[in-house]
Write an enzyme that holds these catalytic residues in place. Sequence first.
Site, PDB file in Angstrom:
ATOM      1  N   SER A 144       0.869  -1.186   0.000  1.00 35.40           N
ATOM      2  CA  SER A 144       0.000   0.000   0.000  1.00 35.40           C
ATOM      3  C   SER A 144       0.898   1.226   0.000  1.00 35.40           C
ATOM      4  O   SER A 144       2.009   1.188   0.540  1.00 35.40           O
ATOM      5  CB  SER A 144      -0.866   0.000   1.271  1.00 35.40           C
ATOM      6  OG  SER A 144      -1.330   1.304   1.565  1.00 35.40           O
ATOM      7  N   TYR A 157      -0.837  -0.844  10.407  1.00 30.67           N
ATOM      8  CA  TYR A 157      -1.202  -1.219   9.032  1.00 30.67           C
ATOM      9  C   TYR A 157      -0.092  -0.779   8.074  1.00 30.67           C
ATOM     10  O   TYR A 157       0.405  -1.564   7.263  1.00 30.67           O
ATOM     11  CB  TYR A 157      -2.530  -0.564   8.643  1.00 30.67           C
ATOM     12  CG  TYR A 157      -2.910  -0.810   7.204  1.00 30.67           C
ATOM     13  CD1 TYR A 157      -3.390  -2.054   6.789  1.00 30.67           C
ATOM     14  CD2 TYR A 157      -2.772   0.192   6.235  1.00 30.67           C
ATOM     15  CE1 TYR A 157      -3.727  -2.288   5.463  1.00 30.67           C
ATOM     16  CE2 TYR A 157      -3.107  -0.028   4.912  1.00 30.67           C
ATOM     17  CZ  TYR A 157      -3.586  -1.281   4.527  1.00 30.67           C
ATOM     18  OH  TYR A 157      -3.910  -1.511   3.210  1.00 30.67           O
TER      19      TYR A 157
HETATM   20  N1  LIG Z   1      -8.995  -1.098  -0.698  1.00 25.36           N
HETATM   21  C1  LIG Z   1      -8.013  -0.226  -0.840  1.00 25.36           C
HETATM   22  O1  LIG Z   1      -8.253   0.929  -1.176  1.00 25.36           O
HETATM   23  C2  LIG Z   1      -6.571  -0.676  -0.639  1.00 25.36           C
HETATM   24  C3  LIG Z   1      -5.544   0.257  -0.776  1.00 25.36           C
HETATM   25  C4  LIG Z   1      -4.224  -0.149  -0.622  1.00 25.36           C
HETATM   26  C5  LIG Z   1      -3.945  -1.482  -0.344  1.00 25.36           C
HETATM   27  N2  LIG Z   1      -4.957  -2.370  -0.209  1.00 25.36           N
HETATM   28  C6  LIG Z   1      -4.622  -3.775   0.091  1.00 25.36           C
HETATM   29  O2  LIG Z   1      -5.233  -4.596  -0.885  1.00 25.36           O
HETATM   30  C7  LIG Z   1      -5.582  -5.850  -0.298  1.00 25.36           C
HETATM   31  C8  LIG Z   1      -7.056  -6.136  -0.514  1.00 25.36           C
HETATM   32  O3  LIG Z   1      -7.808  -5.098   0.115  1.00 25.36           O
HETATM   33  P1  LIG Z   1      -9.393  -5.003  -0.010  1.00 25.36           P
HETATM   34  O4  LIG Z   1      -9.732  -3.598   0.250  1.00 25.36           O
HETATM   35  O5  LIG Z   1      -9.839  -5.652  -1.266  1.00 25.36           O
HETATM   36  O6  LIG Z   1      -9.815  -5.885   1.260  1.00 25.36           O
HETATM   37  P2  LIG Z   1     -11.187  -6.661   1.589  1.00 25.36           P
HETATM   38  O7  LIG Z   1     -11.373  -6.562   3.057  1.00 25.36           O
HETATM   39  O8  LIG Z   1     -12.283  -6.164   0.721  1.00 25.36           O
HETATM   40  O9  LIG Z   1     -10.825  -8.163   1.215  1.00 25.36           O
HETATM   41  C9  LIG Z   1      -9.829  -8.850   1.917  1.00 25.36           C
HETATM   42  C10 LIG Z   1     -10.109 -10.331   1.879  1.00 25.36           C
HETATM   43  O10 LIG Z   1      -9.119 -10.989   2.712  1.00 25.36           O
HETATM   44  C11 LIG Z   1      -9.760 -12.039   3.395  1.00 25.36           C
HETATM   45  N3  LIG Z   1      -9.049 -12.417   4.625  1.00 25.36           N
HETATM   46  C12 LIG Z   1      -8.906 -11.682   5.756  1.00 25.36           C
HETATM   47  N4  LIG Z   1      -8.306 -12.412   6.716  1.00 25.36           N
HETATM   48  C13 LIG Z   1      -8.041 -13.622   6.178  1.00 25.36           C
HETATM   49  C14 LIG Z   1      -7.446 -14.816   6.680  1.00 25.36           C
HETATM   50  N5  LIG Z   1      -6.997 -14.907   7.942  1.00 25.36           N
HETATM   51  N6  LIG Z   1      -7.358 -15.890   5.857  1.00 25.36           N
HETATM   52  C15 LIG Z   1      -7.816 -15.818   4.580  1.00 25.36           C
HETATM   53  N7  LIG Z   1      -8.396 -14.713   4.048  1.00 25.36           N
HETATM   54  C16 LIG Z   1      -8.510 -13.632   4.852  1.00 25.36           C
HETATM   55  C17 LIG Z   1     -11.148 -11.500   3.707  1.00 25.36           C
HETATM   56  O11 LIG Z   1     -12.072 -12.532   3.981  1.00 25.36           O
HETATM   57  C18 LIG Z   1     -11.481 -10.728   2.425  1.00 25.36           C
HETATM   58  O12 LIG Z   1     -12.182 -11.511   1.488  1.00 25.36           O
HETATM   59  C19 LIG Z   1      -5.191  -5.759   1.191  1.00 25.36           C
HETATM   60  O13 LIG Z   1      -3.909  -6.324   1.377  1.00 25.36           O
HETATM   61  C20 LIG Z   1      -5.155  -4.262   1.429  1.00 25.36           C
HETATM   62  O14 LIG Z   1      -4.298  -3.939   2.493  1.00 25.36           O
HETATM   63  C21 LIG Z   1      -6.269  -2.002  -0.339  1.00 25.36           C
END
Ligand SMILES: NC(=O)c1ccc[n+]([C@@H]2O[C@H](COP(=O)([O-])OP(=O)(O)OC[C@H]3O[C@@H](n4cnc5c(N)ncnc54)[C@H](O)[C@@H]3O)[C@@H](O)[C@H]2O)c1
Length: 264
Positions: A144, A157
């Site tokens: 991120s 985070y």
């Molecule tokens: N959404 C954003 O704007 C954004 C920005 C920068 C980085 N990210 C990164 O992108 C990635 C995805 O983010 P997102 O927003 O799509 O998240 P999200 O919460 O929508 O999806 C994350 C998924 O991870 C799964 N998960 C959580 N704990 C778990 C475990 N112990 N075992 C297996 N699966 C597990 C959840 O069930 C979920 O389906 C993350 O690493 C996040 O840090 C997201």
Amino acid sequence: MEQWVELTGRVVIVTGGSNGIGRAICDSLSELGARVINADITPPVKEGGAEYLPCDITKKGETERLVEDVFGRYGRIDALVNNAGVNRARLLVDTKEPGSKYELSETDYEAMMSVNVKSAVFMAQAVARRMIPCKKGVIINMSSTSGARGSAGQCIYAATKAALSSFTKSIALELGKYGIRVVAVTPGINEKTAMTSADAYMDALAYTRNTTKEAIDSNYEASIPLGRLGRLREVADVVCYLISDRASYITGTVLNVSGGKTTD
Ligand SMILES: NC(=O)c1ccc[n+]([C@@H]2O[C@H](COP(=O)([O-])OP(=O)(O)OC[C@H]3O[C@@H](n4cnc5c(N)ncnc54)[C@H](O)[C@@H]3O)[C@@H](O)[C@H]2O)c1
């Protein structure tokens, strides 16, 4: 007609593919012909092109079983996308209400470290063991922009994401001689996902920044040079490209996909 990015028959494991960015990655990879395995603790809300295998990726034993199951069935693992992540906005010290639920606790710390860092490390270890004899493979770590920049109210985070970017560089140095590429991707601010639309997350972020959820959302676009939030498919497109042979000389680096929000 041949596609510019060709992934037919590639076996790809995506963690956290049931929601948000992971789901978009699963859909895009499937459309390009890959055989996609979604390793998630939560089932997907709707069917997609990926095969769902339930897995708590924080448990090393479960991830090892998952990797052996996939390898046993398909005889290859071409790529791993360490996408799953959790984010709990917390202050290091809550001076307004000491010890409140928004002050960082040991449980919060361990939850973020285990999903964001530990799982990615041991998934990569298990998958690399299978990739090394094949002299080929790609590992993508979802970092991120906060990892390089820091983020008020998200110190752990952001630290987990900096750890992932650093881990990427080190294992790329170790695994390059086996033809394995390792790349981190840093999204910025995107269309809402399960993570960023959750009330618990937005309430916590607003509290830690001493503002309102509405103010946070309304300020986002102005902070992005391209003037809009990132689309989940735009992150997925980058991941597909990095997994493909079109990116055959890219490893050990962090690719920023934030519409210019940050440049480091
Ligand atoms: N959404 C954003 O704007 C954004 C920005 C920068 C980085 N990210 C990164 O992108 C990635 C995805 O983010 P997102 O927003 O799509 O998240 P999200 O919460 O929508 O999806 C994350 C998924 O991870 C799964 N998960 C959580 N704990 C778990 C475990 N112990 N075992 C297996 N699966 C597990 C959840 O069930 C979920 O389906 C993350 O690493 C996040 O840090 C997201």
